[in-house]
Every structure is written in structure tokens, then in C-alpha cells.
Scaffold this motif. Structure first.
Motif, PDB file in Angstrom:
ATOM      1  N   SER A   1       5.734  -5.426  10.647  1.00 19.59           N
ATOM      2  CA  SER A   1       7.192  -5.220  10.626  1.00 19.59           C
ATOM      3  C   SER A   1       7.844  -5.304  12.008  1.00 19.59           C
ATOM      4  O   SER A   1       8.901  -5.895  12.154  1.00 19.59           O
TER       5      SER A   1
ATOM      6  N   ARG B   1       6.395   4.514   4.477  1.00 20.18           N
ATOM      7  CA  ARG B   1       5.376   4.996   3.537  1.00 20.18           C
ATOM      8  C   ARG B   1       5.319   6.516   3.595  1.00 20.18           C
ATOM      9  O   ARG B   1       5.203   7.083   4.665  1.00 20.18           O
TER      10      ARG B   1
ATOM     11  N   GLY C   1       5.137  -4.446   5.680  1.00 21.83           N
ATOM     12  CA  GLY C   1       5.265  -3.348   4.727  1.00 21.83           C
ATOM     13  C   GLY C   1       6.594  -2.631   4.862  1.00 21.83           C
ATOM     14  O   GLY C   1       7.499  -2.771   4.023  1.00 21.83           O
ATOM     15  N   THR C   2       6.741  -1.880   5.953  1.00 18.86           N
ATOM     16  CA  THR C   2       7.901  -1.010   6.152  1.00 18.86           C
ATOM     17  C   THR C   2       9.232  -1.751   6.039  1.00 18.86           C
ATOM     18  O   THR C   2      10.176  -1.246   5.421  1.00 18.86           O
TER      19      THR C   2
ATOM     20  N   LYS D   1       0.839  -1.212   0.000  1.00 23.07           N
ATOM     21  CA  LYS D   1       0.000   0.000   0.000  1.00 23.07           C
ATOM     22  C   LYS D   1       0.870   1.257   0.000  1.00 23.07           C
ATOM     23  O   LYS D   1       1.931   1.265   0.631  1.00 23.07           O
TER      24      LYS D   1
HETATM   25  C1  LIG Z   1      -0.008  -1.247   6.642  1.00 22.28           C
HETATM   26  C2  LIG Z   1      -0.421  -2.526   7.223  1.00 22.28           C
HETATM   27  C3  LIG Z   1       0.520  -3.518   7.545  1.00 22.28           C
HETATM   28  C4  LIG Z   1       2.031  -3.338   7.390  1.00 22.28           C
HETATM   29  O1  LIG Z   1       2.527  -2.547   8.404  1.00 22.28           O
HETATM   30  P1  LIG Z   1       4.131  -2.322   8.583  1.00 22.28           P
HETATM   31  O2  LIG Z   1       4.256  -1.856   9.977  1.00 22.28           O
HETATM   32  O3  LIG Z   1       4.522  -1.309   7.571  1.00 22.28           O
HETATM   33  O4  LIG Z   1       4.778  -3.627   8.361  1.00 22.28           O
HETATM   34  C5  LIG Z   1       0.043  -4.719   8.038  1.00 22.28           C
HETATM   35  N1  LIG Z   1      -1.275  -4.946   8.222  1.00 22.28           N
HETATM   36  C6  LIG Z   1      -2.208  -4.017   7.915  1.00 22.28           C
HETATM   37  C7  LIG Z   1      -3.638  -4.327   8.134  1.00 22.28           C
HETATM   38  C8  LIG Z   1      -1.811  -2.782   7.416  1.00 22.28           C
HETATM   39  O5  LIG Z   1      -2.749  -1.863   7.120  1.00 22.28           O
END
Ligand SMILES: *Cc1c(COP(=O)(O)O)cnc(C)c1O
Length: 232
Positions: free
Chosen positions: A202, A226, A219-220, A35
Motif C-alpha cells: 500500500s 486490518r 491490502g490496506t 487477509k
Molecule cells: C499483508 C501483506 C501485504 C499488504 O500490505 P498492506 O500494507 O496492507 O498493503 C502485502 N504483502 C504481504 C506479504 C503481506 O503479508
């Protein structure tokens, strides 16, 4: 560090966490949460072998979807809250919906999936904290929702997911992960397909794996911070 290096490092860390917990390394899937990041980042992760991706907004993924369609074998799950006016689009675009939080949404997805003749696995998001901002069904509503969904033909509940309150300290999340697992262990008795546990991000995925996670959403640690556009 490149996206490929981040993925390689994470796979090692996941394997270590599995070993520590006495679990098979293949028991935990790594979902790359793309995302906000551009399609180029998804393509880079794909080139590094990544196949499972998470996006949290229907509109954003719709804009990306044409360009990721050519990535053979890549799977995209919706991991964010779904509004009822977006259920048709979501059923069409995504391979799975990982944050179903009401019977109304589940029913609308079933209607959409039936029209598409498309099998749609879903996870139920469970709200285990009292934060206003969190989505999900309460633990006491879970059994009723799963019972109500058990007659569906195309939408199938295959597990649970949760997002604990954010904290610097991963240990803070452990009781939430443990509770989700307990709910899954309870639910699977009546609904044998409800096996998956999507939990861990993360900063706390290692703890989530110790508590039984089958899919960590990262994600991160893969794509970096982001950066949201001004006004977005
Ligand atoms: C953005 C998101 C993640 C990833 O989060 P990070 O801390 O960047 O790894 C995981 N689960 C959901 C539901 C998210 O919205």
C-alpha cells in the motif's frame, strides 16, 4: 471510500506510476490482499472487477475457501510463509504459492501438486534485509534453489517476491526493490520462466513499479486497516 472506489483509484495510480516509468499499464497486476478481512469484502472487490487476491494463512483461507469457490475466475495466491505440515492443503486450495522460502517446502509442494495433477506456479521469496522477522532465501541461495527446482514437473518457479523492512518513507524500500530486480535479471538467464517480480504494498507500490514490479500486493489501501481479533 468504498472498496470499489479504492480499487478504481489504485488502478489510476498504478497507471500513473507506469506512465512515469515508461512502462505499459498492463505490465503490472494489482493483487488485493484480503487477509483478516471477511469473505464479504472479497465479494465486494470481486463485484468491482477484482480477480487476483492474496491471503497469508492456509487455515484462514481454508475457512473462506468454500464461499469464494463460486467467484468464477477469481485467483487466490498464498503470500505468507508456509509450514511444511500445511503444504498439501496449500497446494490443494491455492492457485499459486508466492512465498516459497526453502527447497524442502518446494519439494513438498511438488509432491502434493503431483498427487493432485495440478500445475502450481510459485514465486521464491528472497530475504534482502537482516530483520529476524523476515522470511525468504538469501540472495546467495537463490541460484541453487532454482537449479534444484528446475526438474520439477508440476511446481514451476515463475518469479521472485520480497518484503522490505517497513518504513513510512517509500524511498527506503527502493534499494530492496532494485536488488530484487537485479536478482531476477540474473536468474532469468538460466531459468527463462522466472520473469515475475512481486513487490510493493500500500505505501510503496509506486516506487516498486518504477523499479520493475509486475505485481503489487495491496491490502490496506483497498480494504482499510486490518483489525485483529483479541488474542489472535
Ligand atoms: C499483508 C501483506 C501485504 C499488504 O500490505 P498492506 O500494507 O496492507 O498493503 C502485502 N504483502 C504481504 C506479504 C503481506 O503479508
Amino acid at each position: 471510500m468504498s472498496i470499489a472506489e479504492n480499487i478504481a483509484r489504485l488502478k489510476e495510480e498504478i497507471a500513473q506510476a507506469c506512465a512515469k516509468a515508461g512502462r505499459d499499464a498492463g505490465a503490472v497486476q494489482l493483487m488485493a490482499v484480503s487477509k483478516v478481512h471477511p469473505v464479504e469484502a472479497i465479494v465486494e472487490a470481486y463485484a468491482a472487477g477484482q480477480r487476483l487476491f492474496g491471503e497469508n494463512r492456509v487455515q484462514e483461507f481454508q475457512e473462506k475457501s468454500e464461499r469464494v469457490a463460486e467467484l468464477a475466475g477469481a485467483k487466490f495466491h498464498l503470500i505468507g510463509p508456509l509450514q511444511s505440515n500445511k503444504t498439501n492443503k496449500a497446494a490443494e486450495l491455492f492457485d499459486a504459492i508466492d512465498a516459497v522460502d526453502s527447497l524442502k517446502i518446494a519439494q513438498r509442494l511438488e509432491t502434493a501438486a503431483t498427487a493432485l495433477r495440478k500445475r502450481l506456479p510459485v514465486l521464491i521469496e528472497v530475504k534482502l534485509s537482516h530483520e529476524e522477522s523476515k522470511h525468504g532465501v538469501g540472495p546467495d541461495e537463490l541460484a541453487g534453489l532454482l537449479d534444484a527446482m528446475s526438474g520439477f514437473e508440476f511446481v514451476k518457479a515463475v518469479g521472485l517476491m520480497t518484503v522490505p523492512p517497513w518504513s513510512e518513507d517509500a524511498e527506503t524500500a527502493r534499494p530492496y526493490f532494485r536488488e530484487l530486480r537485479r536478482l531476477r535479471d540474473e536468474a532469468v538467464k538460466r531459468h527463462p520462466a522466472v520473469t515475475q517480480l512481486s513487490m510493493g504494498m500500500s505505501n510503496d507500490f509506486a516506487v516498486a513499479i518504477e523499479e520493475g514490479s509486475t505485481c503489487v500486493r495491496v491490502g490496506t489501501a483497498i480494504f482499510g486497516k486490518r483489525v485483529y481479533a483479541a488474542g489472535a
